[in-house]
Design a protein around this motif. Structure first.
Motif, PDB file in Angstrom:
ATOM      1  N   VAL A 100      55.026  40.402  -6.376  1.00  0.00           N
ATOM      2  CA  VAL A 100      56.355  39.931  -6.794  1.00  0.00           C
ATOM      3  C   VAL A 100      57.307  39.924  -5.609  1.00  0.00           C
ATOM      4  N   VAL A 101      57.282  41.005  -4.823  1.00  0.00           N
ATOM      5  CA  VAL A 101      58.160  41.098  -3.657  1.00  0.00           C
ATOM      6  C   VAL A 101      57.827  39.993  -2.653  1.00  0.00           C
ATOM      7  N   VAL A 102      56.532  39.762  -2.414  1.00  0.00           N
ATOM      8  CA  VAL A 102      56.125  38.699  -1.492  1.00  0.00           C
ATOM      9  C   VAL A 102      56.565  37.339  -2.016  1.00  0.00           C
ATOM     10  N   SER A 103      56.432  37.116  -3.317  1.00  0.00           N
ATOM     11  CA  SER A 103      56.831  35.830  -3.907  1.00  0.00           C
ATOM     12  C   SER A 103      58.319  35.569  -3.686  1.00  0.00           C
ATOM     13  N   ILE A 104      59.128  36.603  -3.887  1.00  0.00           N
ATOM     14  CA  ILE A 104      60.566  36.443  -3.655  1.00  0.00           C
ATOM     15  C   ILE A 104      60.840  36.214  -2.175  1.00  0.00           C
ATOM     16  N   GLY A 105      60.060  36.865  -1.306  1.00  0.00           N
ATOM     17  CA  GLY A 105      60.201  36.621   0.122  1.00  0.00           C
ATOM     18  C   GLY A 105      59.856  35.193   0.481  1.00  0.00           C
ATOM     19  N   VAL A 106      58.793  34.648  -0.098  1.00  0.00           N
ATOM     20  CA  VAL A 106      58.401  33.257   0.165  1.00  0.00           C
ATOM     21  C   VAL A 106      59.484  32.301  -0.314  1.00  0.00           C
ATOM     22  N   GLY A 107      59.964  32.516  -1.546  1.00  0.00           N
ATOM     23  CA  GLY A 107      61.035  31.673  -2.061  1.00  0.00           C
ATOM     24  C   GLY A 107      62.294  31.797  -1.232  1.00  0.00           C
ATOM     25  N   GLY A 108      62.592  33.020  -0.773  1.00  0.00           N
ATOM     26  CA  GLY A 108      63.764  33.227   0.068  1.00  0.00           C
ATOM     27  C   GLY A 108      63.666  32.477   1.382  1.00  0.00           C
ATOM     28  N   LEU A 109      62.476  32.441   1.960  1.00  0.00           N
ATOM     29  CA  LEU A 109      62.293  31.696   3.210  1.00  0.00           C
ATOM     30  C   LEU A 109      62.488  30.198   2.992  1.00  0.00           C
ATOM     31  N   VAL A 110      62.090  29.717   1.810  1.00  0.00           N
ATOM     32  CA  VAL A 110      62.344  28.306   1.485  1.00  0.00           C
ATOM     33  C   VAL A 110      63.842  28.042   1.437  1.00  0.00           C
ATOM     34  N   GLY A 111      64.583  28.946   0.773  1.00  0.00           N
ATOM     35  CA  GLY A 111      66.034  28.797   0.724  1.00  0.00           C
ATOM     36  C   GLY A 111      66.657  28.906   2.104  1.00  0.00           C
ATOM     37  N   LEU A 112      66.122  29.806   2.911  1.00  0.00           N
ATOM     38  CA  LEU A 112      66.649  30.018   4.256  1.00  0.00           C
ATOM     39  C   LEU A 112      66.420  28.799   5.141  1.00  0.00           C
ATOM     40  N   SER A 113      65.357  28.063   4.864  1.00  0.00           N
ATOM     41  CA  SER A 113      65.030  26.888   5.672  1.00  0.00           C
ATOM     42  C   SER A 113      65.935  25.700   5.358  1.00  0.00           C
ATOM     43  N   GLY A 114      66.757  25.835   4.337  1.00  0.00           N
ATOM     44  CA  GLY A 114      67.647  24.739   3.958  1.00  0.00           C
ATOM     45  C   GLY A 114      67.430  24.292   2.533  1.00  0.00           C
ATOM     46  N   GLY A 115      66.333  24.738   1.935  1.00  0.00           N
ATOM     47  CA  GLY A 115      66.090  24.446   0.528  1.00  0.00           C
ATOM     48  C   GLY A 115      65.804  22.994   0.221  1.00  0.00           C
ATOM     49  N   ALA A 116      65.227  22.236   1.181  1.00  0.00           N
ATOM     50  CA  ALA A 116      64.863  20.845   0.913  1.00  0.00           C
ATOM     51  C   ALA A 116      63.861  20.798  -0.241  1.00  0.00           C
ATOM     52  N   LEU A 117      64.035  19.844  -1.142  1.00  0.00           N
ATOM     53  CA  LEU A 117      63.213  19.787  -2.346  1.00  0.00           C
ATOM     54  C   LEU A 117      61.736  19.634  -2.012  1.00  0.00           C
ATOM     55  N   THR A 118      61.431  18.793  -1.018  1.00  0.00           N
ATOM     56  CA  THR A 118      60.021  18.600  -0.636  1.00  0.00           C
ATOM     57  C   THR A 118      59.403  19.903  -0.167  1.00  0.00           C
ATOM     58  N   GLU A 120      60.372  22.902  -0.958  1.00  0.00           N
ATOM     59  CA  GLU A 120      60.265  23.805  -2.098  1.00  0.00           C
ATOM     60  C   GLU A 120      59.062  23.452  -2.960  1.00  0.00           C
ATOM     61  N   ILE A 121      58.850  22.181  -3.227  1.00  0.00           N
ATOM     62  CA  ILE A 121      57.719  21.772  -4.059  1.00  0.00           C
ATOM     63  C   ILE A 121      56.401  22.172  -3.411  1.00  0.00           C
ATOM     64  N   VAL A 122      56.279  21.912  -2.098  1.00  0.00           N
ATOM     65  CA  VAL A 122      55.036  22.250  -1.400  1.00  0.00           C
ATOM     66  C   VAL A 122      54.812  23.763  -1.402  1.00  0.00           C
ATOM     67  N   ALA A 123      55.854  24.509  -1.047  1.00  0.00           N
ATOM     68  CA  ALA A 123      55.724  25.971  -0.943  1.00  0.00           C
ATOM     69  C   ALA A 123      55.432  26.608  -2.298  1.00  0.00           C
ATOM     70  N   ILE A 124      56.168  26.196  -3.326  1.00  0.00           N
ATOM     71  CA  ILE A 124      55.989  26.810  -4.642  1.00  0.00           C
ATOM     72  C   ILE A 124      54.652  26.413  -5.252  1.00  0.00           C
TER      73      ILE A 124
END
Length: 378
Positions: A100-118, A120-124
């Protein structure tokens, strides 16, 4: 001369055409609505609700409203492994909390990168496949991979700088520790009583044989787990792309719908869960829209989240449609704690779930194993 007995042939393997037609059968919908009250339990649901409530209350009292939801997501590991002996749960819950902690870290890095939809879709989508393999290898019964996808998606929308990242990760870690403690509470209290009174502790009468987590995860590259991961990633990505192309505000909710539908152990359960989730989302969204339309405030939302969480845990083994009716307003209210949502979000949730469920079922049908056989009762 001895006579020979010819055993009747079993049902023919399920073809892709039959699989695609299966969701349209009346019995499929009736099975999705079947209720089995004999599976009801209350102790674990109450402990899960108490863990969720405790972190939300602490978040409110300390003014940390924005990250309290991440702590609550961490506590959800207490809903896993409820049938495992306590000594077996320890390492599995630790692994789930870390995930769970790693998942939030991965999602956080997506947000930190600018949160581009593409991005986010690839990462998630990749995360959803990894989570499916992880849950399958760990053999952890419970809410499934969708918890980790939800956690990552929430973090992607919340994190805008490094401070947001470490705060959300830290909150999830605290919540996971509390969730682990909630799940193990009877066992831990029994050990305390034994030390104080000299009495026996739970599950200590005989050693429990079980495969260690490291050994289970070492077998994660099994063919059937990789196939599940592939289906999950494809369904999550396709669902999100369709929802985004249609102009919906939360396309990753469609990905979560697909991941949840594909958590069934076989095709028939995938269809049943998908239908149940869709029906539950419709009724749950109506409840959520009504709640989001009134000024509940933080404490009103917390009270509602606790009630819905306990109800979801009680009804999960009874009927998944009823469970989804409770999960939908709980998830929307939990998201609203940090992001703020209006009644329109409930409509988005239904449509996004519809997209995810349909895509999930179609992907499952098109990739159905040649050896899969239909349920003879259907």
């Amino acid at each position: 001369m001895a006579s020979t007995t010819v055993e009747p042939a079993g049902p023919a393997p399920l073809t892709r055409g039959a699989a695609l037609a299966h969701p349209l059968r009346a019995h499929t919908w009736r099975s999705a609505l079947a209720v089995d009250l004999s599976k009801a339990s209350y102790a674990v649901p109450l402990r899960v609700g108490m863990a969720v409530g405790l972190v939300l209350i602490c978040g409110g009292l300390t003014g940390l409203h924005d990250i309290a939801g991440f702590a609550a997501l961490g506590t959800l590991i207490s809903a896993f492994c409820r049938a495992e002996p306590y000594p077996v749960r320890v390492s599995r819950l630790a692994a789930l909390g870390t995930a769970v902690v790693v998942s939030i870290g991965v999602g956080g890095l997506v947000g930190l990168s600018g949160g581009a939809l593409t991005t986010e879709i690839v990462a998630i989508s990749l995360l959803s496949g990894a989570a499916a393999v992880f849950i399958g290898a760990l053999r952890a019964a419970g809410p499934g991979a969708v918890v980790f996808v939800f956690a990552a998606t929430a973090a992607a929308g919340f994190v805008h700088d490094l401070t947001d990242l470490w705060r959300s990760v830290a909150a999830a870690a605290v919540g996971a520790a509390l969730g682990m403690a909630a799940s193990l509470a009877p066992w831990l209290l029994a050990h305390v009583r034994r030390r104080l009174t000299g009495g026996p502790a739970l599950d200590d009468a005989a050693p429990v044989a079980h495969a260690p987590v490291r050994q289970l995860l070492a077998g994660a590259m099994q063919r059937h787990l990789l196939a599940t991961a592939g289906r999950t990633m494809i369904a999550a990505a396709v669902s999100a792309v369709i929802a985004a192309a249609a102009g919906f505000s939360h396309p990753m909710w469609a990905a979560m719908g697909a991941v949840a539908a594909l958590q069934g152990v076989d095709f028939h359960l995938t269809v049943s869960r998908g239908i149940a989730r869709l029906l539950g989302n419709i009724t749950g969204a109506a409840i959520a829209a009504a709640l989001l339309a009134v000024p509940l405030g933080y404490w009103g939302a917390v009270a509602a989240i606790i009630v819905f969480q306990v109800a979801a845990e009680i009804t999960a083994p009874i009927n998944y449609a009823i469970c989804s009716t409770a999960v939908t307003p709980m998830a929307l209210l939990l998201t609203a704690l940090g992001a703020g949502l209006g009644p329109a979000a409930a409509v988005d949730r239904v449509v996004d779930t519809l997209i995810g469920v349909v895509v999930g079922i179609v992907v499952a049908a098109l990739t159905v194993s040649a050896g899969t056989r239909p349920d003879p009762l259907r």
